[in-house]
Design a protein around this motif. Structure first.
Motif, PDB file in Angstrom:
ATOM      1  N   TRP A 230       0.856  -1.193   0.000  1.00 37.30           N
ATOM      2  CA  TRP A 230       0.000   0.000   0.000  1.00 37.30           C
ATOM      3  C   TRP A 230       0.890   1.239   0.000  1.00 37.30           C
ATOM      4  O   TRP A 230       1.843   1.291   0.753  1.00 37.30           O
ATOM      5  N   GLU A 231       0.618   2.202  -0.856  1.00 37.62           N
ATOM      6  CA  GLU A 231      -0.379   2.177  -1.920  1.00 37.62           C
ATOM      7  C   GLU A 231       0.170   1.367  -3.089  1.00 37.62           C
ATOM      8  O   GLU A 231       1.338   1.523  -3.437  1.00 37.62           O
ATOM      9  N   TRP A 232      -0.690   0.566  -3.711  1.00 39.37           N
ATOM     10  CA  TRP A 232      -0.207  -0.275  -4.796  1.00 39.37           C
ATOM     11  C   TRP A 232      -0.386   0.380  -6.150  1.00 39.37           C
ATOM     12  O   TRP A 232       0.233  -0.057  -7.138  1.00 39.37           O
ATOM     13  N   ALA A 233      -1.212   1.394  -6.241  1.00 44.41           N
ATOM     14  CA  ALA A 233      -1.399   2.123  -7.496  1.00 44.41           C
ATOM     15  C   ALA A 233      -0.915   3.557  -7.310  1.00 44.41           C
ATOM     16  O   ALA A 233      -0.735   4.039  -6.187  1.00 44.41           O
ATOM     17  N   ALA A 234      -0.687   4.223  -8.442  1.00 45.64           N
ATOM     18  CA  ALA A 234      -0.220   5.604  -8.405  1.00 45.64           C
ATOM     19  C   ALA A 234      -1.140   6.441  -7.525  1.00 45.64           C
ATOM     20  O   ALA A 234      -2.363   6.248  -7.537  1.00 45.64           O
ATOM     21  N   PRO A 235      -0.580   7.383  -6.736  1.00 45.00           N
ATOM     22  CA  PRO A 235      -1.415   8.219  -5.859  1.00 45.00           C
ATOM     23  C   PRO A 235      -2.545   8.882  -6.635  1.00 45.00           C
ATOM     24  O   PRO A 235      -2.349   9.399  -7.740  1.00 45.00           O
ATOM     25  N   GLY A 236      -3.721   8.831  -6.067  1.00 44.29           N
ATOM     26  CA  GLY A 236      -4.890   9.401  -6.727  1.00 44.29           C
ATOM     27  C   GLY A 236      -5.663   8.424  -7.581  1.00 44.29           C
ATOM     28  O   GLY A 236      -6.794   8.718  -8.002  1.00 44.29           O
ATOM     29  N   ALA A 237      -5.068   7.259  -7.868  1.00 43.06           N
ATOM     30  CA  ALA A 237      -5.775   6.266  -8.677  1.00 43.06           C
ATOM     31  C   ALA A 237      -6.932   5.672  -7.879  1.00 43.06           C
ATOM     32  O   ALA A 237      -6.830   5.462  -6.665  1.00 43.06           O
ATOM     33  N   ASP A 238      -8.025   5.410  -8.556  1.00 44.19           N
ATOM     34  CA  ASP A 238      -9.195   4.824  -7.912  1.00 44.19           C
ATOM     35  C   ASP A 238      -8.976   3.328  -7.769  1.00 44.19           C
ATOM     36  O   ASP A 238      -8.814   2.619  -8.771  1.00 44.19           O
ATOM     37  N   GLY A 278      13.042  -6.413 -11.350  1.00 43.16           N
ATOM     38  CA  GLY A 278      12.712  -6.969 -10.048  1.00 43.16           C
ATOM     39  C   GLY A 278      12.359  -5.975  -8.968  1.00 43.16           C
ATOM     40  O   GLY A 278      12.209  -6.361  -7.798  1.00 43.16           O
ATOM     41  N   SER A 279      12.201  -4.690  -9.305  1.00 44.98           N
ATOM     42  CA  SER A 279      11.802  -3.709  -8.298  1.00 44.98           C
ATOM     43  C   SER A 279      10.916  -2.656  -8.941  1.00 44.98           C
ATOM     44  O   SER A 279      10.881  -2.509 -10.168  1.00 44.98           O
ATOM     45  N   TRP A 280      10.205  -1.924  -8.095  1.00 47.70           N
ATOM     46  CA  TRP A 280       9.333  -0.854  -8.564  1.00 47.70           C
ATOM     47  C   TRP A 280      10.002   0.496  -8.325  1.00 47.70           C
ATOM     48  O   TRP A 280      10.174   0.907  -7.159  1.00 47.70           O
ATOM     49  N   PRO A 281      10.386   1.205  -9.386  1.00 48.28           N
ATOM     50  CA  PRO A 281      11.019   2.518  -9.192  1.00 48.28           C
ATOM     51  C   PRO A 281      10.058   3.583  -8.695  1.00 48.28           C
ATOM     52  O   PRO A 281      10.478   4.595  -8.140  1.00 48.28           O
ATOM     53  N   GLY A 282       8.781   3.388  -8.901  1.00 43.63           N
ATOM     54  CA  GLY A 282       7.753   4.321  -8.445  1.00 43.63           C
ATOM     55  C   GLY A 282       6.540   3.548  -8.002  1.00 43.63           C
ATOM     56  O   GLY A 282       6.647   2.540  -7.291  1.00 43.63           O
ATOM     57  N   ALA A 283       5.357   4.000  -8.416  1.00 41.73           N
ATOM     58  CA  ALA A 283       4.125   3.294  -8.087  1.00 41.73           C
ATOM     59  C   ALA A 283       4.154   1.898  -8.706  1.00 41.73           C
ATOM     60  O   ALA A 283       4.508   1.739  -9.881  1.00 41.73           O
TER      61      ALA A 283
END
Length: 691
Positions: A230-238, A278-283
Motif C-alpha cells: 500500500w499504496e499499490w497504485a499511483a497516488p490518486g488512482a481509484d 525486479g523492483s518498482w522505481p515508483g508506483a
C-alpha cells in the motif's frame, strides 16, 4: 472474374461448418457430484501429489454459513477409478471455519511443493471472531504431516496490514493480521514482484457491492506470510472498485503480471505492472483504463459484468480478454493490439445466448488445438462455444460459435452439452482432466442448494498438441556474477490454471558439460521462472522444455551467453536425474552451512510411500547407476528414507561444526519406483561448498 469466383468458393467452404474431431455429444450427462449447497466456486488441484485432481467447493455465498467441501479423487494413491470422488471434508478440512464463502483457491503459499487452500467470504455473524478470509495449510511438505489434510493457518498467513483499520483487525494492536473484511469476492495468486513466490490480489467491492472498499494486494515474504502492498497504485488512482473478479495476466509481454478486473456497476479496469529488473522505481501499478479501453471505444455498458478471462483467441500470441455480460447480457472480446490498447470486437462471438451468464472458462474440448469456451449460466442454461481458430476461420466469420446453433453463415454442428440437467443457477465452472483420459472435463458449482455437477468428456480424443514456448528471456553476456533470472511464456490449448500445472524445466550447461535441470516456478499468466545461479564462470547455454499433462513436450530454442565474476553458489544443482512415477524427482537444500544453523533437505516428486536412499560424499567420481549417473562416489554416508504419500521427504537439522572452509560435499537420492525400467529413479545431485 476467376479470382472472384475462387474467393467466393473459398469463403463458402469456410462458412459451411466448423470441423469437429468427435461429432456428437461430448458431454452426454451432467452427473450429480461435489455436493449441493449455496456453492459459489469450485476448483481442482492435486492435494496429495498422487497424479490426479481432487476438488474443493466454496459454499455459503449469499445464504447462511455453510462448510466448504473437499472431494478426493479415487485414482492415484487411492487405487480406485479416476474421475470418481469421495467426500472427505469432515476429516481433511477438520476445524476449518463455517462461512458464507465466495471463492476457494488452491495455491502453494509456503513454497513446499504442496497445495494449500485460501477461501474468501462475505463474513458471518455466527462466528464473529473468525477472520473473513481463511488460509488452510496442507500438512504435507514442510509441515511434515499427512499430505492432503488441512489445518488453519490464517493467523500466520497475514503479516503487516497498512490500510486496514485497527477496528477490523482481530486480536492484535500492532498492525498485523488477521482481519475482517466483508464482501471479499475473488482471490488470485501470482508472482507480482518476480521474486519466486505467489502474491495475492484480493477483490473487495464493498458491502452490497457498493464500491466502498479498496482492492487489496499482499506480497509473500517467501515463507507464506503476506504483507500488504500500500499504496499499490499511483497516488490518486481509484482502487475502490465494483470489481468482482480479477485476472492476473501479462498484457504487454514484458514478463511482469498486470491486473485486469471485471466490474458489475462501472467500467472494468486494467492496471499495468511497472516492475523494472525486479523492483518498482515508483508506483507499483498504473491505471491504464483510459488509454487501454476508453480511448479505443472498448467501453462497457452493463451492470452485470461478473467475470473476465484471458487467452490467445486470435492466434497472434498475445492475451485477449473475454468479459462476461460486458454490454448488457452480451459477451464481448477485447482484442489485444499489442501496445496495451484493446479493440472491442462486436461480432466475434456467433450465437451469443444474450442471457445472464456468470463465468467463462477456456478448454479444448475437441482436441483440435484451439481454445473453446464454456459459459456458466446464471439464468438456467450453460453453453459451449466452439472456436474457429483451428479451422482457419477469419475474425469476420467469428472467433467463437455456439455449439448446435447456425448463426452468421457458420455452423458449429453438434450440440455438445448434456440433454438433461443442464440447468439451475451455475455460478462457477472449471475445466480439467479429472478422469486422466487425456481430455478436459467440466466441474459446475450451483447456487440455491442445487446439485453441483460433473460433465465427463466421453467422446474426446487425447490431446496431441505440444505447448509452445512463445517467449523466452534472451540473456546477454554478463560479468557481475549475479543470478540470471529466466522467464518463459507458454501457450497451449488449455486454460491458464491448467498450464500452471505443466512440467516446465530450465536446462543449462556450463562450458558444454553435463546438463543441469531446474524445475521452473509457475508465476501465473502462463509464465514460468527459474534461476541460473551466479558465480558460474564460463559459457552457459540454456533452453526450456515444457510438458503438458498428456505428455506432449515443447522445446525452446537454445540461448547462450558468457558469465564471469561472483562466487560459486553455496548449494549448486547438478545433472537432471531420471524420470519416474511423478516425473523427474528433485533434491534441494536450503539454509546456511554454519555450525548450528538449520539446513533443510527437500526431496520432491518421488514415487509415493517408497523406500529411498540418500547418498553423501566428500568427492565425486560419477558412475552409471539405475539409468543415470550417481555423483556421490565414493559414497561416504547413506541414509534410508521413506517418501510420504505425496512422494516427498522434508528433513531439517542443525549444520554440524568442524568442516573446513571450502569443503565440497555431494548429495543425491535414489528412490524405488516400479514405473522405471531400472526399478528406481535418481534425483539430481547437489554440490554444497562450506563457506
Amino acid at each position: 472474374m476467376r479470382t472472384l469466383m475462387l474467393l467466393a468458393l473459398l469463403t463458402g467452404s469456410l462458412s459451411a461448418q466448423l470441423a469437429d474431431l468427435q461429432p456428437g455429444r461430448n458431454f452426454p450427462t451432467a452427473a450429480a457430484a461435489f455436493g449441493a449447497g449455496r456453492s459459489e466456486n469450485i476448483d481442482a488441484g492435486d492435494i496429495d501429489n498422487d497424479g490426479d485432481l481432487d476438488v474443493a467447493v466454496a459454499n455459503g455465498g449469499d445464504g447462511a454459513p455453510q462448510a466448504d467441501s473437499l472431494f478426493v479423487n479415487n485414482g492415484g494413491a487411492q487405487g480406485g477409478l479416476p474421475g470418481t470422488f469421495v467426500d472427505e471434508s469432515t476429516t481433511r478440512l477438520a476445524g476449518s471455519p463455517v462461512e458464507r464463502s465466495r471463492d476457494i483457491e488452491f495455491a502453494d503459499f509456503d513454497g513446499d511443493y504442496d497445495l494449500d487452500l485460501f477461501c474468501t467470504s462475505r463474513g458471518t455473524s455466527i462466528v464473529s471472531s473468525w477472520p473473513v478470509n481463511s488460509a488452510l495449510l496442507n500438512q504435507g511438505g514442510s509441515q511434515q504431516g499427512s499430505p492432503g489434510f488441512y489445518e488453519d493457518g490464517t493467523t500466520a498467513f497475514w503479516g503487516n496490514l497498512v490500510s486496514i483499520p485497527l477496528s477490523q483487525e482481530v486480536g492484535v494492536q500492532d498492525g498485523f493480521g488477521p482481519f475482517t473484511w466483508p464482501e471479499c469476492t475473488d482471490a488470485d495468486f501470482a508472482d507480482l514482484d518476480d521474486d519466486g513466490d505467489l502474491d495475492l490480489v484480493l477483490a473487495s467491492p464493498g458491502v452490497n457491492l457498493d464500491g466502498t472498499r479498496p482492492t487489496l494486494i499482499f506480497l509473500n515474504d517467501g515463507l507464506g506470510t503476506f504483507h500488504e502492498l500500500w499504496e499499490w497504485a499511483a497516488p490518486g488512482a481509484d482502487v475502490k472498485l465494483h470489481t468482482i473478479d480479477f485476472d492476473l495476466v501479462d498484457l504487454d509481454d514484458d514478463f511482469d503480471i498486470d491486473l485486469v478486473g471485471s466490474s458489475r456497476d462501472s467500467q472494468s479496469r486494467v492496471y499495468r505492472n511497472n516492475l523494472v529488473n525486479g523492483s518498482w522505481p515508483g508506483a507499483p501499478f498504473t491505471d491504464m483504463t483510459q488509454t487501454a479501453f476508453i480511448d479505443t471505444g472498448a467501453t462497457s455498458s452493463s451492470t452485470n459484468c461478473y467475470e473476465v478471462e484471458c487467452g490467445d483467441f486470435d492466434g497472434d500470441s498475445d492475451f485477449d480478454l473475454w468479459f462476461v455480460n460486458y454490454n448488457s447480457f452480451t459477451e464481448r472480446i477485447l482484442q489485444n493490439n499489442g501496445d496495451f490498447t484493446f479493440t472491442k470486437l462486436d461480432s466475434a462471438i456467433k450465437g451469443d445466448p444474450n442471457v445472464d451468464e456468470n463465468e467463462v472458462d477456456f478448454f479444448d474440448y475437441d482436441s483440435d488445438g484451439d481454445l473453446d469456451a464454456f459459459l456458466a449460466g446464471f439464468s438456467g442454461t450453460n453453453f459451449i462455444m466452439q472456436s474457429g481458430q483451428a479451422n482457419g476461420l477469419p475474425a469476420s466469420e467469428g472467433l467463437f460459435h455456439r455449439s448446435g446453433v447456425t448463426t452468421g453463415g457458420s455452423l458449429a454442428p453438434w450440440n455438445e452439452v448434456p440433454s438433461s440437467n443442464n440447468g439451475g443457477t451455475t455460478l462457477d465452472a472449471s475445466c480439467h482432466d479429472l478422469d486422466s483420459d487425456g481430455d478436459p472435463d467440466i466441474l459446475l458449482a450451483n447456487d440455491l442448494n442445487q446439485q453441483n455437477r460433473y460433465w465427463e468428456n466421453v467422446l474426446g480424443v487425447p490431446d496431441t498438441h505440444a505447448p509452445t514456448i512463445d517467449a523466452l528471456t534472451v540473456q546477454d553476456n554478463k560479468s557481475d556474477g549475479s543470478d540470471t533470472i529466466i522467464h518463459a511464456k507458454v501457450l497451449d490449448n488449455a486454460a491458464h490454471y491448467v498450464i500452471a500445472r505443466h512440467d516446465a524445466q530450465l536446462i543449462y550447461t556450463l562450458d558444454g558439460g553435463l546438463e543441469t535441470c531446474v524445475s521452473m516456478f509457475a508465476q501465473g499468466s502462463q509464465q514460468f521462472r527459474a534461476v541460473i545461479p551466479g558465480g558460474l564462470t564460463g559459457a552457459i547455454a540454456y533452453r526450456v522444455e515444457v510438458t503438458d499433462g498428456a505428455g506432449n513436450t515443447g522445446v525452446s530454442a537454445t540461448v547462450s551467453y558468457n558469465q564471469s565474476g561472483g562466487t560459486a553458489p553455496t548449494w549448486q544443482l547438478l545433472d537432471c536425474g531420471t524420470n519416474g512415477f511423478l516425473g523427474r524427482p528433485s533434491l534441494t537444500f536450503s539454509g546456511t552451512q554454519l555450525a548450528g544453523q538449520a539446513v533443510t533437505m527437500n526431496l520432491a516428486d518421488g514415487a509415493p510411500n517408497a523406500f529411498a536412499l540418500l547418498f553423501a560424499s566428500l568427492a565425486s567420481t560419477p558412475l552409471p547407476f539405475k539409468g543415470g549417473l550417481l555423483h556421490t562416489v565414493p559414497i561416504a554416508v547413506e541414509v534410508a528414507l521413506t517418501t510420504d504419500p505425496a512422494g516427498q521427504v522434508v528433513l531439517t537439522a542443525p549444520w554440524p561444526p568442524g568442516l573446513p572452509v571450502g569443503t565440497e560435499h555431494w548429495w543425491q537420492t535414489a528412490i524405488q519406483d516400479a514405473t522405471s525400467p531400472f526399478g528406481a529413479t535418481l534425483t539430481n545431485a547437489v554440490l554444497g561448498t562450506q563457506p
